[in-house]
Write an enzyme that holds these catalytic residues in place. Structure first.
Site, short mmCIF file in Angstrom:
data_model
loop_
_atom_site.label_atom_id
_atom_site.label_comp_id
_atom_site.label_asym_id
_atom_site.label_seq_id
_atom_site.Cartn_x
_atom_site.Cartn_y
_atom_site.Cartn_z
N ALA A 9 -51.96 -74.87 -25.20
CA ALA A 9 -51.51 -75.96 -24.35
C ALA A 9 -52.62 -76.86 -23.83
O ALA A 9 -52.34 -77.98 -23.39
CB ALA A 9 -50.72 -75.40 -23.16
N GLY A 11 -55.31 -77.71 -25.76
CA GLY A 11 -55.98 -78.32 -26.90
C GLY A 11 -55.51 -79.73 -27.17
O GLY A 11 -54.63 -80.27 -26.48
N GLU A 34 -52.70 -70.26 -23.40
CA GLU A 34 -54.02 -70.49 -23.99
C GLU A 34 -54.66 -69.14 -24.30
O GLU A 34 -54.19 -68.09 -23.85
CB GLU A 34 -54.92 -71.30 -23.05
N SER A 99 -49.03 -74.79 -37.32
CA SER A 99 -50.36 -74.35 -37.76
C SER A 99 -50.44 -74.41 -39.28
O SER A 99 -49.43 -74.34 -39.98
CB SER A 99 -50.62 -72.91 -37.29
N ASN A 124 -46.72 -80.00 -41.84
CA ASN A 124 -46.86 -81.31 -41.22
C ASN A 124 -45.54 -81.70 -40.57
O ASN A 124 -44.52 -81.79 -41.25
CB ASN A 124 -47.27 -82.36 -42.26
N HIS A 155 -59.57 -85.60 -43.74
CA HIS A 155 -59.37 -85.31 -42.32
C HIS A 155 -60.70 -85.37 -41.58
O HIS A 155 -61.76 -85.40 -42.20
CB HIS A 155 -58.74 -83.93 -42.13
N LYS A 159 -61.83 -80.25 -38.75
CA LYS A 159 -60.74 -79.46 -39.34
C LYS A 159 -61.32 -78.25 -40.06
O LYS A 159 -62.24 -78.38 -40.87
CB LYS A 159 -59.91 -80.31 -40.29
#
Length: 270
Positions: A9, A11, A34, A99, A124, A155, A159
């Protein structure tokens, strides 16, 4: 009112999701999680997201946030997502997973949890990307084996996994539409003297740099012409918006693994 728990939460994605959930009619943030030791523990999730306090303190264990919840939105890591799926299965709470980087073993563990609760698992959550999946499927069917298929993704430099889950899924969609087994068709790197490109191969190339949110292009290369299908993300907000849409759709569905095509009605739902 659908009560939503947000993992990760504090991030970049988590704070976006908290903002989108609280702004979405019919949804409310009921919990925030978290990792243990995070400086966000004990702080208000709404404040961390840059808004007014929600009265929801961040905790370090998903199990503490699950009582009374309807659905969890999880954008963490595939390792953490497996643990979260198991916790949701034990508590009877639906789960939306955004994720990436899942191994076959991790996917199998999520599928096992989905025998007890409904799970949306998508590489996605963007509505646009999921439309692109369908465009790639249609293009592959129409263009056929006469066109070579390549996928390129870029990206930001932070990443951790490569290639992106979206790039892999784009390759899988093309392979399936062409009647090829993805495990055999997808090629993730090329180096050295390899000889002529095999006609059945679908290459996936990865670029990393700067602050690029995400860009994917599928190339259909034929004799005398080339078709390109591209999606460019300019903000993480569209991922959060898709996750909120999935969270509103999922509660009450039968146990099983769903994806954004189901959420968006792009094919017959389960």
């Amino acid at each position: 009112m659908t009560k939503v728990v947000v993992t990760g939460a504090a991030g970049r994605m988590g704070t976006q999701i908290v903002r989108l959930v609280r702004a979405t009619p019919g949804l409310s943030v009921s919990g925030a999680v978290e990792r243990a030791g995070s400086p966000a523990i004990g702080k208000d999730a709404g404040t961390l997201a840059g808004g007014e306090p929600l009265g929801v303190a961040v905790v370090d264990d998903l199990a503490k946030a699950l009582p009374g919840a309807d659905v969890v939105i999880d954008f963490t890591s595939h390792e953490a997502s497996v643990r979260h799926a198991q916790a949701c299965a034990a508590a009877g709470v639906a789960l939306v997973i955004g994720s990436t980087g899942f191994t076959p073993d991790a996917k199998a563990k999520v599928a096992e949890a989905a025998r007890k609760v409904p799970v949306v698992l998508s590489p996605n959550m963007s509505v646009g990307v999921n439309v692109v999946f369908e465009l790639v499927r249609q293009a592959a069917r129409v263009l056929g084996d006469a066109y070579d298929v390549e996928v390129v993704e870029i990206h930001h430099k932070h990443k951790r996994d490569a290639p992106s889950g979206t790039a892999v899924r784009l390759g899988e969609v093309a392979a399936e539409a062409l009647g090829r087994a993805p495990a055999d068709a997808l090629a993730y790197s090329r180096h050295g003297i390899l000889g002529e490109r095999p006609p059945w191969q679908i290459g996936i190339q990865t670029l990393r740099g700067g602050d690029v949110v995400g860009e994917h292009t599928v190339f259909f290369c034929g004799e005398g012409e080339r078709v390109e299908i591209t999606h460019r993300a300019t903000s993480r907000e569209q991922f959060a918006r898709g996750a909120a849409r999935a969270a509103a759709w999922l509660p009450g569905k039968a146990p099983g693994v769903y994806d954004m095509a189901d959420v968006l009605g792009l094919r017959g739902g389960k």
